[in-house]
Scaffold this motif. Structure first.
Motif, PDB file in Angstrom:
ATOM      1  N   SER A  67      16.174 -10.752 -17.111  1.00 45.20           N
ATOM      2  CA  SER A  67      15.534 -11.984 -16.633  1.00 45.20           C
ATOM      3  C   SER A  67      16.148 -12.453 -15.317  1.00 45.20           C
ATOM      4  O   SER A  67      15.436 -12.781 -14.359  1.00 45.20           O
ATOM      5  CB  SER A  67      15.677 -13.057 -17.703  1.00 45.20           C
ATOM      6  N   ILE A  68      17.470 -12.468 -15.255  1.00 49.04           N
ATOM      7  CA  ILE A  68      18.164 -12.907 -14.035  1.00 49.04           C
ATOM      8  C   ILE A  68      17.905 -11.944 -12.892  1.00 49.04           C
ATOM      9  O   ILE A  68      17.617 -12.358 -11.760  1.00 49.04           O
ATOM     10  CB  ILE A  68      19.675 -13.047 -14.300  1.00 49.04           C
ATOM     11  N   GLY A  69      18.008 -10.645 -13.153  1.00 51.88           N
ATOM     12  CA  GLY A  69      17.810  -9.642 -12.112  1.00 51.88           C
ATOM     13  C   GLY A  69      16.412  -9.676 -11.521  1.00 51.88           C
ATOM     14  O   GLY A  69      16.241  -9.575 -10.306  1.00 51.88           O
ATOM     15  N   GLN A  70      15.406  -9.846 -12.363  1.00 56.21           N
ATOM     16  CA  GLN A  70      14.040  -9.877 -11.857  1.00 56.21           C
ATOM     17  C   GLN A  70      13.747 -11.172 -11.109  1.00 56.21           C
ATOM     18  O   GLN A  70      12.968 -11.173 -10.164  1.00 56.21           O
ATOM     19  CB  GLN A  70      13.044  -9.683 -12.997  1.00 56.21           C
ATOM     20  N   SER A  71      14.385 -12.273 -11.508  1.00 57.21           N
ATOM     21  CA  SER A  71      14.148 -13.516 -10.770  1.00 57.21           C
ATOM     22  C   SER A  71      14.874 -13.499  -9.430  1.00 57.21           C
ATOM     23  O   SER A  71      14.389 -14.084  -8.461  1.00 57.21           O
ATOM     24  CB  SER A  71      14.562 -14.728 -11.600  1.00 57.21           C
ATOM     25  N   LEU A  72      16.022 -12.827  -9.354  1.00 57.16           N
ATOM     26  CA  LEU A  72      16.766 -12.773  -8.089  1.00 57.16           C
ATOM     27  C   LEU A  72      16.247 -11.696  -7.144  1.00 57.16           C
ATOM     28  O   LEU A  72      16.157 -11.915  -5.932  1.00 57.16           O
ATOM     29  CB  LEU A  72      18.255 -12.506  -8.359  1.00 57.16           C
ATOM     30  N   PHE A  73      15.929 -10.516  -7.690  1.00 56.69           N
ATOM     31  CA  PHE A  73      15.621  -9.361  -6.852  1.00 56.69           C
ATOM     32  C   PHE A  73      14.169  -8.912  -6.897  1.00 56.69           C
ATOM     33  O   PHE A  73      13.796  -7.971  -6.208  1.00 56.69           O
ATOM     34  CB  PHE A  73      16.527  -8.186  -7.245  1.00 56.69           C
TER      35      PHE A  73
ATOM     36  N   PRO B 210      16.299  -3.860 -10.980  1.00 50.16           N
ATOM     37  CA  PRO B 210      16.797  -5.243 -10.942  1.00 50.16           C
ATOM     38  C   PRO B 210      17.393  -5.688 -12.279  1.00 50.16           C
ATOM     39  O   PRO B 210      18.333  -6.483 -12.297  1.00 50.16           O
ATOM     40  CB  PRO B 210      15.561  -6.072 -10.610  1.00 50.16           C
TER      41      PRO B 210
ATOM     42  N   GLY C  71      21.092  -7.179 -12.687  1.00 51.15           N
ATOM     43  CA  GLY C  71      21.280  -8.481 -13.330  1.00 51.15           C
ATOM     44  C   GLY C  71      22.194  -8.397 -14.538  1.00 51.15           C
ATOM     45  O   GLY C  71      23.030  -9.283 -14.762  1.00 51.15           O
TER      46      GLY C  71
ATOM     47  N   ILE D  91      25.774  -8.181 -13.485  1.00 51.44           N
ATOM     48  CA  ILE D  91      26.255  -9.519 -13.115  1.00 51.44           C
ATOM     49  C   ILE D  91      26.606 -10.316 -14.369  1.00 51.44           C
ATOM     50  O   ILE D  91      27.667 -10.948 -14.439  1.00 51.44           O
ATOM     51  CB  ILE D  91      25.199 -10.252 -12.257  1.00 51.44           C
TER      52      ILE D  91
END
Length: 82
Positions: free
Chosen positions: A41-47, A61, A65, A68
């Motif tokens: 979720s974090i990776g797709q929202s950031l990248f 991504p 994420g 991270i």
């Protein structure tokens, strides 16, 4: 059935992130699944959503994420040496 695939892919992503950060053995399989799902979720929202996709998760991504997430969690739960 989609939920089960998401859990499986999340676990694999979390395991890959644990292997990259060398924290995979200290985390259990439940923590790997959670790290993979949250990291996705974090990776797709950031990248964004580039690269191959599986079970609705863009793999590249998602792995970034999850790395991270594992790194941040290991910062707070890591054992301190004397």
């Amino acid at each position: 059935m989609g939920f089960i695939w998401s859990l499986i892919v999340g676990g694999v992503i979390g395991a890959i992130a644990g292997a990259i950060t060398s924290k995979g053995k200290s985390m259990g399989w439940i923590a790997n699944i959670i790290a993979g799902l949250i990291g996705s979720s974090i990776g797709q929202s950031l990248f964004g959503s580039f690269g191959p996709s599986l079970a609705g998760m863009a793999l590249i991504p998602s792995i970034i994420g999850a790395v991270i997430v594992v790194a941040v969690v290991s910062l707070f739960t890591g054992k301190k040496t004397k």
